[in-house]
Write a protein that holds these residues in place. Structure first.
Motif, PDB file in Angstrom:
ATOM      1  N   LYS A  11     -36.766 -15.154 -11.048  1.00 28.78           N
ATOM      2  CA  LYS A  11     -37.154 -15.345  -9.649  1.00 28.78           C
ATOM      3  C   LYS A  11     -36.705 -16.725  -9.163  1.00 28.78           C
ATOM      4  N   TRP A  12     -36.907 -17.739  -9.976  1.00 25.87           N
ATOM      5  CA  TRP A  12     -36.492 -19.100  -9.619  1.00 25.87           C
ATOM      6  C   TRP A  12     -34.980 -19.183  -9.494  1.00 25.87           C
ATOM      7  N   ARG A  13     -34.272 -18.485 -10.383  1.00 28.35           N
ATOM      8  CA  ARG A  13     -32.812 -18.516 -10.363  1.00 28.35           C
ATOM      9  C   ARG A  13     -32.283 -17.947  -9.045  1.00 28.35           C
ATOM     10  N   TYR A  14     -32.827 -16.815  -8.620  1.00 29.49           N
ATOM     11  CA  TYR A  14     -32.382 -16.208  -7.360  1.00 29.49           C
ATOM     12  C   TYR A  14     -32.714 -17.090  -6.161  1.00 29.49           C
ATOM     13  N   ALA A  15     -33.851 -17.760  -6.202  1.00 26.35           N
ATOM     14  CA  ALA A  15     -34.209 -18.680  -5.118  1.00 26.35           C
ATOM     15  C   ALA A  15     -33.226 -19.852  -5.080  1.00 26.35           C
ATOM     16  N   ALA A  16     -32.847 -20.358  -6.251  1.00 23.69           N
ATOM     17  CA  ALA A  16     -31.894 -21.475  -6.317  1.00 23.69           C
ATOM     18  C   ALA A  16     -30.513 -21.047  -5.839  1.00 23.69           C
ATOM     19  N   VAL A  17     -30.090 -19.839  -6.207  1.00 27.26           N
ATOM     20  CA  VAL A  17     -28.771 -19.338  -5.811  1.00 27.26           C
ATOM     21  C   VAL A  17     -28.658 -19.314  -4.286  1.00 27.26           C
ATOM     22  N   LYS A  18     -29.721 -18.948  -3.606  1.00 27.15           N
ATOM     23  CA  LYS A  18     -29.696 -18.879  -2.141  1.00 27.15           C
ATOM     24  C   LYS A  18     -29.513 -20.259  -1.504  1.00 27.15           C
ATOM     25  N   LYS A  19     -29.939 -21.300  -2.200  1.00 32.75           N
ATOM     26  CA  LYS A  19     -29.882 -22.650  -1.638  1.00 32.75           C
ATOM     27  C   LYS A  19     -28.562 -23.369  -1.898  1.00 32.75           C
ATOM     28  N   ILE A  20     -27.801 -22.930  -2.888  1.00 32.30           N
ATOM     29  CA  ILE A  20     -26.561 -23.621  -3.235  1.00 32.30           C
ATOM     30  C   ILE A  20     -25.472 -23.249  -2.236  1.00 32.30           C
ATOM     31  N   LYS A  21     -24.914 -24.238  -1.610  1.00 37.42           N
ATOM     32  CA  LYS A  21     -23.886 -24.041  -0.589  1.00 37.42           C
ATOM     33  C   LYS A  21     -22.497 -24.113  -1.220  1.00 37.42           C
ATOM     34  N   SER A  22     -21.548 -23.459  -0.604  1.00 37.44           N
ATOM     35  CA  SER A  22     -20.165 -23.456  -1.088  1.00 37.44           C
ATOM     36  C   SER A  22     -19.571 -24.860  -1.134  1.00 37.44           C
ATOM     37  N   GLU A  23     -20.020 -25.736  -0.252  1.00 37.43           N
ATOM     38  CA  GLU A  23     -19.501 -27.100  -0.241  1.00 37.43           C
ATOM     39  C   GLU A  23     -19.761 -27.798  -1.581  1.00 37.43           C
ATOM     40  N   SER A  24     -20.886 -27.473  -2.208  1.00 38.27           N
ATOM     41  CA  SER A  24     -21.180 -28.053  -3.522  1.00 38.27           C
ATOM     42  C   SER A  24     -20.169 -27.570  -4.556  1.00 38.27           C
ATOM     43  N   CYS A  25     -19.849 -26.301  -4.522  1.00 38.09           N
ATOM     44  CA  CYS A  25     -18.855 -25.746  -5.453  1.00 38.09           C
ATOM     45  C   CYS A  25     -17.489 -26.374  -5.215  1.00 38.09           C
ATOM     46  N   GLN A  26     -17.153 -26.538  -3.945  1.00 40.46           N
ATOM     47  CA  GLN A  26     -15.817 -27.005  -3.588  1.00 40.46           C
ATOM     48  C   GLN A  26     -15.595 -28.494  -3.837  1.00 40.46           C
ATOM     49  N   GLN A  27     -16.648 -29.217  -4.210  1.00 41.55           N
ATOM     50  CA  GLN A  27     -16.454 -30.604  -4.623  1.00 41.55           C
ATOM     51  C   GLN A  27     -15.596 -30.664  -5.886  1.00 41.55           C
ATOM     52  N   CYS A  28     -15.757 -29.682  -6.763  1.00 37.46           N
ATOM     53  CA  CYS A  28     -14.973 -29.622  -8.007  1.00 37.46           C
ATOM     54  C   CYS A  28     -13.851 -28.591  -7.904  1.00 37.46           C
ATOM     55  N   HIS A  29     -14.165 -27.446  -7.343  1.00 33.41           N
ATOM     56  CA  HIS A  29     -13.200 -26.344  -7.242  1.00 33.41           C
ATOM     57  C   HIS A  29     -12.406 -26.487  -5.953  1.00 33.41           C
ATOM     58  N   LYS A  30     -11.402 -27.336  -6.005  1.00 33.84           N
ATOM     59  CA  LYS A  30     -10.620 -27.637  -4.801  1.00 33.84           C
ATOM     60  C   LYS A  30      -9.496 -26.632  -4.563  1.00 33.84           C
ATOM     61  N   ASN A  31      -8.911 -26.122  -5.614  1.00 28.83           N
ATOM     62  CA  ASN A  31      -7.830 -25.142  -5.481  1.00 28.83           C
ATOM     63  C   ASN A  31      -8.404 -23.743  -5.671  1.00 28.83           C
ATOM     64  N   LEU A  32      -8.627 -23.047  -4.584  1.00 31.66           N
ATOM     65  CA  LEU A  32      -9.216 -21.708  -4.661  1.00 31.66           C
ATOM     66  C   LEU A  32      -8.168 -20.616  -4.804  1.00 31.66           C
ATOM     67  N   LEU A  33      -6.907 -21.008  -4.863  1.00 35.34           N
ATOM     68  CA  LEU A  33      -5.836 -20.022  -4.997  1.00 35.34           C
ATOM     69  C   LEU A  33      -4.917 -20.373  -6.182  1.00 35.34           C
ATOM     70  N   PRO A  34      -5.487 -20.535  -7.376  1.00 34.06           N
ATOM     71  CA  PRO A  34      -4.640 -20.874  -8.529  1.00 34.06           C
ATOM     72  C   PRO A  34      -3.762 -19.683  -8.921  1.00 34.06           C
ATOM     73  N   PRO A  35      -2.638 -19.936  -9.572  1.00 31.44           N
ATOM     74  CA  PRO A  35      -1.699 -18.860  -9.923  1.00 31.44           C
ATOM     75  C   PRO A  35      -2.311 -17.775 -10.820  1.00 31.44           C
ATOM     76  N   GLU A  36      -3.258 -18.125 -11.664  1.00 28.38           N
ATOM     77  CA  GLU A  36      -3.826 -17.140 -12.592  1.00 28.38           C
ATOM     78  C   GLU A  36      -4.934 -16.280 -11.969  1.00 28.38           C
ATOM     79  N   LEU A  37      -5.222 -16.463 -10.698  1.00 24.99           N
ATOM     80  CA  LEU A  37      -6.271 -15.698 -10.024  1.00 24.99           C
ATOM     81  C   LEU A  37      -5.870 -14.229  -9.904  1.00 24.99           C
ATOM     82  N   SER A  38      -6.826 -13.342 -10.139  1.00 24.39           N
ATOM     83  CA  SER A  38      -6.546 -11.904 -10.020  1.00 24.39           C
ATOM     84  C   SER A  38      -6.244 -11.540  -8.567  1.00 24.39           C
ATOM     85  N   LYS A  39      -5.670 -10.363  -8.375  1.00 25.49           N
ATOM     86  CA  LYS A  39      -5.336  -9.915  -7.016  1.00 25.49           C
ATOM     87  C   LYS A  39      -6.598  -9.825  -6.151  1.00 25.49           C
TER      88      LYS A  39
END
Length: 168
Positions: free
Chosen positions: A110-138
């Motif tokens: 229950k806590w995990r799902y509540a936390a997931v709702k609060k995490i914004k994409s901007e937090s992910c994109q601080q590290c994950h800057k290239n969202l279109l790497p060559p090895e990405l699936s179709k």
């Protein structure tokens, strides 16, 4: 009635005391802000034992690049005001829950799902800057392009919610 004007020495003492108090308060605040943003601090509570073990088994802790995401990297939003606000409100809630909850009765899912709702994409994109790497699936390529164009109204965790805090 005689006026009691402070002497230069009294003014200097009051000024120096005020300066030292303000400087000390600022330094203590910044130290506590930094320390309370560390993973070491986050896992110091009994209710974080299970999430920490899940995190250590995830790619965000152990990966071929040697990059380790700390708790605050994901769980605190980007931007100083948002980060301070979240630290204060979430910290008060977490402290209250720490004091009243029995560790054996915590519903981590229950806590995990509540936390997931609060995490914004901007937090992910601080590290994950290239969202279109060559090895990405179709499918990943299509989804990430739509995300980057603003064609979808979802966060990164809509597709990637089971990356960290899950039993493995």
């Amino acid at each position: 009635m005689p006026s009691h004007r402070p002497t230069k020495k009294q003014i200097a003492i009051i000024s120096m005391t005020t300066f030292l108090f303000i400087t000390g308060s600022y330094l203590a605040t910044m130290w506590s802000y930094q320390y309370s943003s560390t993973t070491e601090f986050c896992i110091s509570c009994h209710e974080m034992v299970e999430p920490y073990e899940q995190y250590k088994a995830s790619v965000h802790y152990s990966n071929k690049h040697g990059v380790v995401a700390e708790c605050a990297d994901c769980h605190f939003p980007v931007g100083s005001f948002n980060k301070w606000y979240t630290k204060i409100t979430q910290g008060a809630k977490d402290s209250f829950m720490h004091l009243i909850l029995d560790p054996d009765e915590i519903d981590h899912e229950k806590w995990r799902y509540a936390a997931v709702k609060k995490i914004k994409s901007e937090s992910c994109q601080q590290c994950h800057k290239n969202l279109l790497p060559p090895e990405l699936s179709k499918g990943g390529l299509i989804a990430h392009r739509a995300f980057l164009k603003g064609e979808v109204n979802q966060t990164c965790l809509y597709c990637h919610e089971n990356l960290v805090h899950v039993s493995r």
